[in-house]
Design an enzyme around this catalytic site. Structure first.
Site, PDB file in Angstrom:
ATOM      1  N   HIS A 143       4.651  -8.298  34.535  1.00 22.11           N
ATOM      2  CA  HIS A 143       4.813  -9.627  35.122  1.00 22.11           C
ATOM      3  C   HIS A 143       5.963 -10.325  34.405  1.00 22.11           C
ATOM      4  O   HIS A 143       5.962 -10.466  33.185  1.00 22.11           O
ATOM      5  CB  HIS A 143       3.520 -10.425  34.952  1.00 22.11           C
ATOM      6  CG  HIS A 143       3.591 -11.810  35.502  1.00 22.11           C
ATOM      7  ND1 HIS A 143       3.809 -12.077  36.835  1.00 22.11           N
ATOM      8  CD2 HIS A 143       3.494 -13.020  34.895  1.00 22.11           C
ATOM      9  CE1 HIS A 143       3.819 -13.378  37.034  1.00 22.11           C
ATOM     10  NE2 HIS A 143       3.636 -13.974  35.868  1.00 22.11           N
ATOM     11  N   LYS A 164       8.957 -19.620  34.509  1.00 24.59           N
ATOM     12  CA  LYS A 164       9.913 -18.491  34.567  1.00 24.59           C
ATOM     13  C   LYS A 164      10.763 -18.551  35.834  1.00 24.59           C
ATOM     14  O   LYS A 164      11.991 -18.399  35.783  1.00 24.59           O
ATOM     15  CB  LYS A 164       9.145 -17.160  34.500  1.00 24.59           C
ATOM     16  CG  LYS A 164       8.317 -16.955  33.250  1.00 24.59           C
ATOM     17  CD  LYS A 164       7.656 -15.602  33.211  1.00 24.59           C
ATOM     18  CE  LYS A 164       6.630 -15.392  34.306  1.00 24.59           C
ATOM     19  NZ  LYS A 164       5.485 -16.332  34.186  1.00 24.59           N
ATOM     20  N   ASP A 182       8.693 -12.336  39.440  1.00 25.04           N
ATOM     21  CA  ASP A 182       7.239 -12.109  39.440  1.00 25.04           C
ATOM     22  C   ASP A 182       6.849 -10.714  38.948  1.00 25.04           C
ATOM     23  O   ASP A 182       5.985 -10.589  38.086  1.00 25.04           O
ATOM     24  CB  ASP A 182       6.639 -12.350  40.822  1.00 25.04           C
ATOM     25  CG  ASP A 182       5.117 -12.394  40.766  1.00 25.04           C
ATOM     26  OD1 ASP A 182       4.577 -13.157  39.930  1.00 25.04           O
ATOM     27  OD2 ASP A 182       4.469 -11.650  41.514  1.00 25.04           O
ATOM     28  N   ARG A 248      14.184 -20.926  13.112  1.00 20.62           N
ATOM     29  CA  ARG A 248      15.256 -21.900  13.314  1.00 20.62           C
ATOM     30  C   ARG A 248      16.625 -21.361  12.897  1.00 20.62           C
ATOM     31  O   ARG A 248      17.639 -21.995  13.144  1.00 20.62           O
ATOM     32  CB  ARG A 248      14.945 -23.183  12.543  1.00 20.62           C
ATOM     33  CG  ARG A 248      13.639 -23.841  12.982  1.00 20.62           C
ATOM     34  CD  ARG A 248      13.340 -25.089  12.201  1.00 20.62           C
ATOM     35  NE  ARG A 248      14.330 -26.140  12.429  1.00 20.62           N
ATOM     36  CZ  ARG A 248      14.273 -27.348  11.857  1.00 20.62           C
ATOM     37  NH1 ARG A 248      13.279 -27.640  11.022  1.00 20.62           N
ATOM     38  NH2 ARG A 248      15.209 -28.240  12.099  1.00 20.62           N
TER      39      ARG A 248
END
Length: 312
Positions: A143, A164, A182, A248
Site C-alpha cells: 500500500h 499520500k 494506492d 534533524r
C-alpha cells in the site's frame, strides 16, 4: 513461480509465428534468460538449459546449413525431443532468417513453435532479456504511492488517510509524474534494483477522499504519468508525535527492506501547515545530491570541526 506466456512475447515483440497450428496459450516461460543452441546443434548437451527460449542467429543458421540434409534434420530432431516429455518452449529465428520446410514439419510434429523476427540477434536478445527480467522478477504488492520526482523514484508510504494521494497530486501539479496510487507492485530485477509499477486495473487513477476517483492522465496529460520507475527512496508519512525525537541532521541514513533489497527511508511527520510536496521534492533533490557525492550534513559537521579546531 512467476511465468509469462509465449503468446505475450509474440505480441510484445511482433514476432512472426511460422507454426500457426501450434497453440501458444499453454506455453509458459519461467526463466528470465535465453539460450543460443550452437553447442547443442553441434551435439553437445551437457548443461543444456532447455527451459529457456532458444535463439537462432547467423552463427547457428549458417553452421547448420553447411551440414548434409540428413545430419541437419537429425540435429534438430535431437534438439526438439530433448528431455521428453518436457521440451524447449520455442525457437526464434533472428535477422529474418527462415528454416526449411522439413524443419517446420518436424517442429509441428514435436509441437515446438518456430518464430521469426527481423531484428538482429544481439539487439533482440538484449531487449528480450531486460523485458523478461522485469516480467519474471520476484514481486510483492504494498500500500503506497510511487512518484517520479526529478528522476528519483519516491515511494510514499503511511497509514490510510495520512495524505499520500494529496501529496502525489500536488507533485503532479508541480510537473512530476505519477507511477501508481494506492497499490504498488514492486519487482526485484537485480540485487541492487527495485522497480515499481501500477496494477493494471488502477493505472493512472488517484483516489481523493471527498472527491472520488480521478484519471491523472486525462486531467493532466500523458506527461504526468509513467508506467514503471526504479525505487530510489522511501518517505514514510506519520502523524506528528511531539514526544518523539525526529532526525534533524541526517548524519546517518535509515533503511527499509523490500524483497531483501535495502532502500533509504525518511520518516516525515505530518502536521497542519507543512507543505508535503515541497518537502518530498527537497528530499528527492538531497538524495540525488548524496548519490553525486555531496552530503550537506557531513559538510556542516566538517565546518563545525574546523571552527572548533581553529578556536583552539
Amino acid at each position: 513461480m512467476r511465468a509469462v506466456g509465449l503468446g505475450e512475447v509474440v505480441e510484445k515483440w511482433g514476432l512472426t509465428n511460422l507454426t500457426p497450428d501450434i497453440d501458444l496459450s499453454d506455453i509458459q516461460l519461467t526463466h528470465a534468460e535465453v539460450n543460443r543452441p550452437a553447442l547443442q546443434l553441434a551435439g553437445f548437451y551437457e548443461y543444456f538449459d532447455f527451459e529457456r527460449i532458444q535463439l537462432i542467429g547467423n552463427v547457428e543458421f549458417f553452421y547448420i546449413q553447411q551440414l548434409e540434409k540428413h545430419m541437419r534434420l537429425e540435429r534438430f530432431e535431437q534438439l526438439f525431443s530433448y528431455s521428453h516429455p518436457d521440451k524447449i518452449p520455442g525457437l526464434v529465428y533472428c535477422r529474418g532468417l527462415l528454416p526449411c520446410e522439413e524443419l517446420l514439419e518436424m517442429a509441428n510434429k514435436h509441437r515446438v513453435p518456430i518464430l521469426m523476427t527481423e531484428r538482429s540477434t544481439t539487439d533482440f536478445m538484449g531487449e528480450l532479456l531486460r523485458w523478461l527480467k522485469v516480467k519474471l522478477a520476484p514481486m510483492i504488492r504494498i500500500h503506497g504511492v510511487l512518484v517520479d520526482v526529478f528522476g528519483e523514484g519516491v515511494l510514499i508510504v503511511g497509514e490510510s488517510g495520512i495524505g499520500k494521494s494529496e501529496a502525489a497530486l500536488e507533485l503532479i501539479k508541480r510537473g512530476h509524474r505519477l507511477v501508481t496510487d494506492d497499490a504498488v507492485d514492486i519487482r526485484k530485477v537485480s540485487e541492487d534494483t527495485l522497480v515499481g509499477s501500477a496494477p493494471e486495473m488502477i493505472k493512472h487513477f488517484v483516489e481523493l477522499r471527498g472527491i472520488g476517483i480521478i484519471d491523472v492522465k486525462m486531467l493532466y496529460g500523458v506527461g504526468s504519468v509513467k508506467d514503471t520507475q526504479t525505487i530510489d527512496m522511501v518517505i514514510k508519512l506519520e502523524e506528528w508525535d511531539k514526544t518523539k525525537e525526529y532526525d534533524r541532521l541526517g548524519m546517518q541514513d535509515n533503511y527499509i527492506e523490500y524483497l531483501d533489497n535495502k532502500v533509504v527511508c525518511y520518516e516525515l511527520p505530518v502536521r497542519p501547515g507543512r507543505n508535503l510536496a515541497v518537502i518530498v521534492e527537497t528530499a528527492a533533490m538531497n538524495h540525488r545530491q548524496k548519490k553525486m557525492g555531496y552530503n550537506a550534513a557531513e559538510e556542516l559537521h566538517h565546518r563545525f570541526q574546523e571552527n572548533m579546531n581553529s578556536g583552539n
